[in-house]
Motif scaffolding. Structure first.
Motif, PDB file in Angstrom:
ATOM      1  N   LEU A  95       8.531 -26.374 -15.610  1.00  0.00           N
ATOM      2  CA  LEU A  95       7.708 -27.489 -16.032  1.00  0.00           C
ATOM      3  C   LEU A  95       6.298 -26.953 -16.216  1.00  0.00           C
ATOM      4  O   LEU A  95       5.700 -26.414 -15.279  1.00  0.00           O
ATOM      5  CB  LEU A  95       7.721 -28.611 -14.985  1.00  0.00           C
ATOM      6  N   ALA A  96       5.798 -27.055 -17.419  1.00  0.00           N
ATOM      7  CA  ALA A  96       4.489 -26.509 -17.771  1.00  0.00           C
ATOM      8  C   ALA A  96       3.570 -27.632 -18.228  1.00  0.00           C
ATOM      9  O   ALA A  96       4.042 -28.656 -18.740  1.00  0.00           O
ATOM     10  CB  ALA A  96       4.637 -25.466 -18.877  1.00  0.00           C
ATOM     11  N   PRO A  97       2.264 -27.481 -18.070  1.00  0.00           N
ATOM     12  CA  PRO A  97       1.338 -28.530 -18.514  1.00  0.00           C
ATOM     13  C   PRO A  97       1.289 -28.609 -20.031  1.00  0.00           C
ATOM     14  O   PRO A  97       1.311 -27.587 -20.719  1.00  0.00           O
ATOM     15  CB  PRO A  97      -0.010 -28.065 -17.935  1.00  0.00           C
ATOM     16  N   ARG A  98       1.256 -29.802 -20.562  1.00  0.00           N
ATOM     17  CA  ARG A  98       1.156 -29.965 -22.009  1.00  0.00           C
ATOM     18  C   ARG A  98      -0.176 -29.439 -22.532  1.00  0.00           C
ATOM     19  O   ARG A  98      -0.264 -28.942 -23.642  1.00  0.00           O
ATOM     20  CB  ARG A  98       1.336 -31.437 -22.389  1.00  0.00           C
ATOM     21  N   ASN A  99      -1.188 -29.580 -21.695  1.00  0.00           N
ATOM     22  CA  ASN A  99      -2.510 -29.083 -22.075  1.00  0.00           C
ATOM     23  C   ASN A  99      -2.611 -27.611 -21.724  1.00  0.00           C
ATOM     24  O   ASN A  99      -2.707 -27.241 -20.550  1.00  0.00           O
ATOM     25  CB  ASN A  99      -3.594 -29.894 -21.360  1.00  0.00           C
ATOM     26  N   ASP A 100      -2.594 -26.738 -22.718  1.00  0.00           N
ATOM     27  CA  ASP A 100      -2.638 -25.300 -22.465  1.00  0.00           C
ATOM     28  C   ASP A 100      -3.919 -24.867 -21.765  1.00  0.00           C
ATOM     29  O   ASP A 100      -3.967 -23.807 -21.136  1.00  0.00           O
ATOM     30  CB  ASP A 100      -2.506 -24.519 -23.773  1.00  0.00           C
ATOM     31  N   LYS A 101      -4.968 -25.666 -21.888  1.00  0.00           N
ATOM     32  CA  LYS A 101      -6.254 -25.304 -21.309  1.00  0.00           C
ATOM     33  C   LYS A 101      -6.550 -26.101 -20.034  1.00  0.00           C
ATOM     34  O   LYS A 101      -7.713 -26.279 -19.646  1.00  0.00           O
ATOM     35  CB  LYS A 101      -7.374 -25.510 -22.339  1.00  0.00           C
ATOM     36  N   ALA A 102      -5.505 -26.584 -19.377  1.00  0.00           N
ATOM     37  CA  ALA A 102      -5.681 -27.375 -18.155  1.00  0.00           C
ATOM     38  C   ALA A 102      -6.398 -26.563 -17.086  1.00  0.00           C
ATOM     39  O   ALA A 102      -6.070 -25.402 -16.851  1.00  0.00           O
ATOM     40  CB  ALA A 102      -4.329 -27.848 -17.638  1.00  0.00           C
ATOM     41  N   HIS A 103      -7.411 -27.163 -16.461  1.00  0.00           N
ATOM     42  CA  HIS A 103      -8.122 -26.506 -15.368  1.00  0.00           C
ATOM     43  C   HIS A 103      -7.225 -26.455 -14.132  1.00  0.00           C
ATOM     44  O   HIS A 103      -6.228 -27.168 -14.033  1.00  0.00           O
ATOM     45  CB  HIS A 103      -9.414 -27.252 -15.052  1.00  0.00           C
ATOM     46  N   TRP A 104      -7.613 -25.635 -13.150  1.00  0.00           N
ATOM     47  CA  TRP A 104      -6.771 -25.460 -11.963  1.00  0.00           C
ATOM     48  C   TRP A 104      -6.578 -26.769 -11.214  1.00  0.00           C
ATOM     49  O   TRP A 104      -5.496 -27.045 -10.693  1.00  0.00           O
ATOM     50  CB  TRP A 104      -7.366 -24.389 -11.046  1.00  0.00           C
ATOM     51  N   TRP A 105      -7.613 -27.620 -11.177  1.00  0.00           N
ATOM     52  CA  TRP A 105      -7.484 -28.869 -10.440  1.00  0.00           C
ATOM     53  C   TRP A 105      -6.592 -29.864 -11.180  1.00  0.00           C
ATOM     54  O   TRP A 105      -5.927 -30.704 -10.552  1.00  0.00           O
ATOM     55  CB  TRP A 105      -8.859 -29.478 -10.156  1.00  0.00           C
ATOM     56  N   GLN A 106      -6.539 -29.768 -12.528  1.00  0.00           N
ATOM     57  CA  GLN A 106      -5.611 -30.602 -13.286  1.00  0.00           C
ATOM     58  C   GLN A 106      -4.169 -30.163 -13.031  1.00  0.00           C
ATOM     59  O   GLN A 106      -3.269 -31.001 -12.888  1.00  0.00           O
ATOM     60  CB  GLN A 106      -5.936 -30.530 -14.777  1.00  0.00           C
ATOM     61  N   ARG A 107      -3.964 -28.859 -12.978  1.00  0.00           N
ATOM     62  CA  ARG A 107      -2.633 -28.337 -12.656  1.00  0.00           C
ATOM     63  C   ARG A 107      -2.218 -28.781 -11.258  1.00  0.00           C
ATOM     64  O   ARG A 107      -1.061 -29.116 -11.010  1.00  0.00           O
ATOM     65  CB  ARG A 107      -2.626 -26.815 -12.760  1.00  0.00           C
ATOM     66  N   LEU A 108      -3.192 -28.770 -10.332  1.00  0.00           N
ATOM     67  CA  LEU A 108      -2.899 -29.181  -8.964  1.00  0.00           C
ATOM     68  C   LEU A 108      -2.503 -30.656  -8.916  1.00  0.00           C
ATOM     69  O   LEU A 108      -1.562 -31.039  -8.203  1.00  0.00           O
ATOM     70  CB  LEU A 108      -4.129 -28.925  -8.086  1.00  0.00           C
ATOM     71  N   GLU A 109      -3.195 -31.503  -9.670  1.00  0.00           N
ATOM     72  CA  GLU A 109      -2.853 -32.925  -9.706  1.00  0.00           C
ATOM     73  C   GLU A 109      -1.451 -33.144 -10.269  1.00  0.00           C
ATOM     74  O   GLU A 109      -0.683 -33.988  -9.767  1.00  0.00           O
ATOM     75  CB  GLU A 109      -3.881 -33.683 -10.543  1.00  0.00           C
TER      76      GLU A 109
ATOM     77  N   GLU B 242      -7.397 -18.330  -2.416  1.00  0.00           N
ATOM     78  CA  GLU B 242      -7.192 -19.461  -3.327  1.00  0.00           C
ATOM     79  C   GLU B 242      -7.000 -20.751  -2.546  1.00  0.00           C
ATOM     80  O   GLU B 242      -7.527 -21.807  -2.936  1.00  0.00           O
ATOM     81  CB  GLU B 242      -5.985 -19.202  -4.218  1.00  0.00           C
ATOM     82  N   LEU B 243      -6.268 -20.675  -1.441  1.00  0.00           N
ATOM     83  CA  LEU B 243      -6.044 -21.860  -0.619  1.00  0.00           C
ATOM     84  C   LEU B 243      -7.364 -22.383  -0.046  1.00  0.00           C
ATOM     85  O   LEU B 243      -7.623 -23.591  -0.055  1.00  0.00           O
ATOM     86  CB  LEU B 243      -5.075 -21.525   0.511  1.00  0.00           C
TER      87      LEU B 243
END
Length: 255
Positions: A132-146, A188-189
Motif C-alpha cells: 500500500l503506497a501513498p497516492r501522493n508521491d511527494k507525501a511528507h513523512w508526517w502525512q505517511r505516518l497519518e 527517527e523514532l
C-alpha cells in the motif's frame, strides 16, 4: 554494573509515549494491575535530548498507571548499546476494511517497486504480496505516518491482531493477511516523538538486553503524593538479594 541502578522513579508528567494504545489491551492491563496492587515489570525507557523519558516497551503499563492517577512511574533506563529496534508484523483477517481503506483515496495497491517506500506490505494467504503506497508521491513523512495510522486503525477495529516477529514463518490461515511495517531507527523514532507524533499501536518491537522482571512494585507508592525515598531504597536493598541472571534460553508461558 548493578542492574538495580538502572531502575529510576520518574514523575509521570516527564514520561512520553511513542505509540498509540490498543484500547482492549489497555483495559486488560489496567484491570490486572489494579487486582494485584503491584507493577510486576517496570517499563523500559530512555532519556531524550529534551530531558523527557521515552517509553520504549510498556506503553500499556504506562497508560494504565496514568489512568489510575499515579504520580510517578518506575522505569528501567536502557543504554543505547543494549537496545535493538525492530518491527512487529500483524496477522489479521482480510475483509472489508481493506477495500474501504483504498476507496478513501489515500493509498493504492502496488505490486511494483515505487519511488517512495511502501507504507505497509501485505502478504495474502495464497502467498501473493503487494504494498500500500501513498497516492501522493511527494507525501511528507508526517502525512505517511497519518496514513499508516489509518491503515492500522482500520484492521484493528475489524478484528483481533496477532503480533509476530518479522523473521518468523508463522503460517496464515485462509482469509488472513500479514501486514509488514517499515523498521525505524532510534533517531527517527525520537524525531517522531519530538514532533508531537506517535507511531501506530503495536508496530515497534524492542529487543533489550538485561531486562528487569517480576519486581512487584507496590502500586500505593506510585499513587501517594508524597514519595518516601528511604522506603524505596529499603525495597531495592531487599530486591538486590533475590535478583537472578539466567544466561541460558528461557521459555516463559505468558497465559
Amino acid at each position: 554494573m548493578n542492574i538495580l541502578s538502572s531502575l529510576q522513579i520518574i514523575n509521570i508528567d516527564a514520561i512520553c509515549l511513542h505509540e498509540d494504545h490498543e484500547p482492549q489491551r489497555l483495559d486488560k492491563t489496567c484491570k490486572a494491575i489494579q487486582q494485584s496492587g503491584e507493577l510486576c515489570h517496570p517499563p523500559i525507557a530512555m532519556q531524550m535530548r529534551d530531558g523527557r523519558y521515552l517509553i520504549l516497551d510498556g506503553a500499556h503499563r504506562t497508560g494504565a498507571l496514568q489512568r489510575m492517577g499515579c504520580k510517578r512511574i518506575p522505569v528501567q533506563l536502557a543504554r543505547a548499546e543494549d537496545i535493538m529496534l525492530e518491527a512487529w508484523d500483524h496477522i489479521v483477517s482480510a475483509g472489508p476494511w481493506l477495500s474501504a481503506l483504498k476507496q478513501q483515496g489515500h493509498v493504492y495497491e502496488d505490486v511494483r517497486s515505487h519511488d517512495q517506500p511502501a507504507i505497509v506490505t501485505i502478504t495474502a494467504d495464497d502467498g501473493s504480496t503487494y504494498c500500500l503506497a501513498p497516492r501522493n508521491d511527494k507525501a511528507h513523512w508526517w502525512q505517511r505516518l497519518e496514513i499508516w495510522h489509518q491503515i492500522v486503525d482500520s484492521y484493528s477495529r475489524h478484528g483481533a491482531v496477532t503480533r509476530v516477529a518479522q523473521n518468523s514463518s508463522a503460517a496464515l490461515e485462509k482469509g488472513q493477511v500479514r501486514v509488514t511495517s517499515p523498521v525505524y531507527t532510534m533517531a527517527e523514532l525520537e524525531e517522531v516523538v519530538l514532533a508531537g507524533k506517535t507511531m501506530p499501536a503495536g508496530v515497534t518491537r524492542f529487543k533489550i538486553n538485561g531486562r528487569l522482571l517480576n519486581l512487584k512494585i507496590p502500586l500505593h507508592w506510585l499513587a501517594d503524593p508524597m514519595f518516601d525515598s528511604e522506603e524505596w531504597e529499603s525495597y531495592l536493598s531487599r530486591r538486590a538479594s533475590s535478583i537472578r541472571l539466567y544466561s541460558e534460553s528461557i521459555y516463559l508461558c505468558e497465559a
